[in-house]
Write an enzyme that holds these catalytic residues in place. Structure first.
Site, PDB file in Angstrom:
ATOM      1  CD  GLU A 268       3.140   7.693  -1.179  1.00  0.00           C
ATOM      2  OE1 GLU A 268       2.662   8.151  -2.225  1.00  0.00           O
ATOM      3  OE2 GLU A 268       4.258   7.975  -0.737  1.00  0.00           O
ATOM      4  CG  ASP A 269       1.724   2.819   1.476  1.00  0.00           C
ATOM      5  OD1 ASP A 269       2.639   3.636   1.263  1.00  0.00           O
ATOM      6  OD2 ASP A 269       0.880   2.945   2.393  1.00  0.00           O
TER       7      ASP A 269
END
Ligand code: MN
Length: 478
Positions: free
Chosen positions: A74-75
């Site tokens: 996600e990051d």
């Protein structure tokens, strides 16, 4: 929290996991480099805490690694494919599952929230470990909720109580469940939380001598019989007290406000211990439960007996083996750790037969997300009851369920051939709401009843409702 804390914990239950865990940590640390949490701490603190909780639960290696990597896709620039290449298909599957869940933004639009909730709930049907990682993730986020804005705090607390607490309960992770309950309660009803906390402190002080006396006496009895044991005291969690107090006005009347957890070496000694306890303290018969012979669906096993202690003060004792105690705290993951990985496949299968089957029924019946969530909440997440079949098998049903639900849960054919029902040997109406511990026998020999549309008003389960509707459609077209 550092990587040393994590490896120190893993060392104690499976040192073989450590090299791969160190590799995963290195990747996560690198991926989150320079990122900060809202608390101002380096981001890596978060995945470390998540992995730490999973290690406390004695989760398998892939699950702990997925905890470390759960926010990487996600990051950062790493993809699920990178994770698969480095840590294998299973880890990639778990991280992918968790990533899909975190992509959903919780917001004020009800319809979107329902869509999110639906995704969380149906993800359990892929691999229950996705939910276990998500629970550990939610626990750390709830522990650090003070850094979020007020409206976010409330939203997260509601979502935790509505979705994550029941899921924690379903996998038997009581320690996670009760902590999530109390953290949510604190943000949702701060003044009630505080007043219960204060009242409890007071009662605890007053009860201290009494608890010490019982503990001392039971300890003496077990030592005299040379039964290896450990005794701990436990106070009911604040949210649990709050829920009981809604029905019960006085805190001291709650039968399990104080619990002595007595852990012994084997099952035989559990029963001997109960006998010894009863030789000194008389039990409240209605609160005597044998969850060892009749284990709960979420694997919980223990003997429960509430006794009249000194001054007539009620004290619950929970008597179980050391292994049962581990499973009582952390549920599935601890069970797998004790029973090996083949147990995991078996459990996943057992879940599929019951809980997951019910979710799938609801999923395929309700297109509307809001209706789906309402039905899951009512049917699976609110209080459930356990009733017995004629052979003594235990069937779990939503509160308010009737013999009609029971019959369809056993088999559609039984539902369509009911001629009557015996509840605890008494001929009863098929629309009677069932109670915990009822023994239910569906009669099919006599003149069979017709599953009319009125039955829909007397059923709680989606399977029963759907089969009754199907039957009536068939009847109309015949
Ligand atoms: Mn996270």
């Amino acid at each position: 929290m550092t990587i040393k804390d994590l490896t120190g914990l893993v060392e104690k239950y499976n040192p073989e996991y450590i090299p791969d865990i160190l590799n995963a940590y290195e990747l996560a640390d690198n991926a989150h480099h320079g990122q900060l949490r809202q608390s101002g701490e380096p981001y890596i603190i978060h995945p470390l805490n998540v992995a730490y909780t999973l290690a406390e639960m004695h989760a398998d290696k892939d699950t702990v690694i997925a905890g470390l990597l759960h926010d990487v896709v996600e990051d950062s620039h790493y993809s699920t494919y990178d994770i698969e290449r480095l840590f294998g298909k299973e880890v990639a599957k778990l991280v992918d599952g968790v990533t899909k869940l975190s992509r959903m933004q919780f917001n004020s639009k009800k319809e979107e929230n329902s869509a999110n909730t639906r995704k969380i709930i149906t993800s359990i049907t892929d691999d229950v470990r996705i939910i276990i990682v998500k629970l550990a993730d939610r626990l750390h986020n709830m522990r650090t909720l003070q850094y979020k804005k007020k409206d976010k705090q409330i939203e997260n607390a509601f979502e935790t109580l509505d979705i994550f607490v029941p899921l924690a309960n379903h996998i038997g992770a009581y320690r996670i469940k009760t902590e999530l309950e109390d953290l949510s309660f604190k943000y949702l009803k701060p003044s009630a939380y505080q007043s219960i906390e204060e009242e409890l402190e007071k009662i605890k002080k007053e009860s201290d001598a009494c608890l010490k006396e019982i503990l001392f006496n039971i300890n003496g009895l077990l030592t005299a019989e040379e039964i290896p044991h450990e005794i701990k005291t436990r106070t009911k969690n604040l949210y649990g007290i709050y829920k009981d107090k809604i029905n019960n006005s006085k805190m001291l009347d709650i039968h399990d406000l104080f619990t002595l957890k007595v852990m012994v070496d084997d099952i035989k000694n559990c029963y001997i211990t109960m006998m010894l306890v009863h030789s000194v303290y008389r039990p409240l018969n209605s609160e005597l439960k044998d969850y060892i012979a009749n284990s709960k669906k979420n694997l919980y096993r223990s003997l429960h007996t509430t006794v009249f202690g000194p001054d007539g003060r009620l004290v619950q004792t929970q008597i179980r083996t050391f292994e049962m105690d581990k499973i009582a705290s952390f549920g599935l993951t601890a069970y797998w750790d004790i029973n090996g990985m083949s147990a995991r496949e078996k459990m996943q299968k057992d879940l599929k037969k019951d809980f997951i089957k019910s979710i799938n029924y609801i999923d395929s019946t309700f297109d509307d997300n809001g209706e789906f969530v309402t039905q899951v909440t009512n049917e699976l997440f609110k209080d459930t009851i356990n009733v017995y079949t004629s052979k003594g098998d235990i069937i779990e049903l939503p509160k308010g369920a009737t013999p009609i639900d029971f019959a369809y849960k056993i088999h559609t054919k039984i539902g369509e051939n009911i001629s009557g029902v015996l509840i605890n040997d008494v001929l009863s109406n098929i629309t009677t709401p069932l109670k915990d511990d009822d023994r239910v026998i569906i009669l099919t020999d006599g003149e069979k009843m017709t599953p009319t549309a009125d039955w829909l008003n007397h059923t709680k389960t989606t399977k029963a409702k759907r089969k009754i509707k199907d039957y009536n459609k068939r009847r109309l077209t015949e």
